[in-house]
Scaffold this active site. Structure first.
Site, PDB file in Angstrom:
ATOM      1  N   GLY A 115       1.419   1.388 -11.763  1.00 39.16           N
ATOM      2  CA  GLY A 115       2.006   1.364 -10.440  1.00 39.16           C
ATOM      3  C   GLY A 115       1.734   0.081  -9.688  1.00 39.16           C
ATOM      4  CG  HIS A 116       1.823  -1.399  -4.981  1.00 42.87           C
ATOM      5  ND1 HIS A 116       2.922  -2.223  -4.937  1.00 42.87           N
ATOM      6  CD2 HIS A 116       1.058  -1.734  -3.900  1.00 42.87           C
ATOM      7  CE1 HIS A 116       2.842  -3.013  -3.872  1.00 42.87           C
ATOM      8  NE2 HIS A 116       1.719  -2.749  -3.237  1.00 42.87           N
ATOM      9  CG  PHE A 117      -2.996  -1.329  -5.544  1.00 40.15           C
ATOM     10  CD1 PHE A 117      -3.188  -2.614  -5.060  1.00 40.15           C
ATOM     11  CD2 PHE A 117      -2.567  -0.349  -4.662  1.00 40.15           C
ATOM     12  CE1 PHE A 117      -2.975  -2.924  -3.724  1.00 40.15           C
ATOM     13  CE2 PHE A 117      -2.349  -0.649  -3.321  1.00 40.15           C
ATOM     14  CZ  PHE A 117      -2.553  -1.940  -2.851  1.00 40.15           C
ATOM     15  CG  ASP A 166       5.221  -1.345  -7.025  1.00 39.91           C
ATOM     16  OD1 ASP A 166       5.442  -0.642  -6.019  1.00 39.91           O
ATOM     17  OD2 ASP A 166       4.651  -2.439  -6.962  1.00 39.91           O
ATOM     18  CD  GLN A 182      -0.609  -6.243  -9.857  1.00 41.87           C
ATOM     19  OE1 GLN A 182      -1.693  -6.430  -9.288  1.00 41.87           O
ATOM     20  NE2 GLN A 182       0.207  -5.234  -9.546  1.00 41.87           N
TER      21      GLN A 182
END
Length: 287
Positions: A264-266, A238, A126
């Site tokens: 996004g990233h998380f 991201d 992920q």
């Protein structure tokens, strides 16, 4: 409902914190966190998997509740982080397992795979990069500049990643509805980043990140030779690891399953239900 246990183990003379849940004899899934967080990022995912799997989520040394010796006492490299995780798994009697990797968890996970190619039953990535195509250049320029030359100027630019605002931005950038992200996330991470001496730990790891792309060719060889199942589920906005990084796994992993999500990233903070469904389906079919 399942219980999540919060435990410590002594590995190489250091205290390593880990979260664990699920039946001891169930198939194992190891969750490997990114920067600047810890196993805290998996607090909501663990209960979603633990009815079927034994789930283990360690904090890397220097992160979360694991020991954070100074840079004079410990050589912070991704090799060292992987060695610590391998030591924990050996102590827990884990020899076969799937990995979920995100951000820093990816180079740790790739090292685990390369040191014991028979160990991995599946890979879930992920926003965990394994290809040069995955780097979003704008997000990496300060890191690359610091790797080329450690000067007061390059260090000052890189230290911006250690601020509260930058930590907040990692959670919110690319999220379609920012209101679903709890401020607890970035305040929790920032509090741990702000511990005395932790800034030097993070600078050391930024420097050592240069070793990670160098192992990508070996990773690609491993993916082709092993046939290990791969699920890439990726927040497509991201700012550090772009969607081409997810798509690239299909070049080497047989029948890689690629899912780009609006996020996004998380991604677990904004898209937990969908990501959980993808993981459970993938593992049930291919682990």
């Amino acid at each position: 409902m399942v219980d999540v246990h919060h435990r410590f183990a002594t590995v190489g003379g250091r205290q390593v914190f880990y979260r664990e849940s699920g039946a001891p004899d169930a198939p194992v899934v190891v969750l490997l966190h990114g920067f600047p967080t810890s196993s805290f990022m998996f607090r909501n995912l663990i209960p979603e998997l633990a009815d079927r799997y034994r789930v283990i989520a360690p904090d890397f040394l220097g992160f979360g509740y694991s020991d954070a010796p100074s840079v004079e006492e410990f050589d912070y490299t991704f090799d060292a982080l992987a060695e610590s995780v391998a030591g924990l798994l050996a102590q827990l009697g884990v020899t076969r397992y799937a990995i979920y990797v995100q951000d820093y968890g990816a180079p740790v996970g790739w090292r685990l795979a390369l040191r014991d190619p028979q160990a991995l039953t599946a890979i879930i990535t992920q926003n965990g990069n394994g290809y040069d195509a995955g780097f979003v250049t704008d997000g990496w320029v300060p890191v690359w500049n610091y790797q080329r030359e450690q000067t007061p100027e390059t260090e000052t630019a890189l230290r911006q990643f250690l601020t509260l605002e930058a930590t907040r931005a990692q959670y919110l950038t690319g999220v379609p509805d920012e209101s679903v992200i709890s401020p607890d996330t970035w305040h929790h991470d920032y509090a741990l980043l702000s511990r005395p001496g932790n800034d030097r730990i993070q600078l050391k790891l930024f420097l050592d990140y240069a070793t990670n792309p160098k192992i990508y060719p070996a990773l690609h060889d491993y993916l082709r030779a092993s046939g290990v199942p791969v699920l890439a589920v990726w927040g497509d906005k991201d700012p550090f690891f772009g969607p081409d990084g997810a798509r690239a796994f299909a070049e080497d992993a047989a029948d890689a399953e690629i899912h780009l999500r609006d996020g996004g990233h998380f991604l677990l903070e904004s898209d937990l239900a969908a990501v959980t469904e993808l993981i459970r389906d993938f593992l049930s079919r291919r682990m």
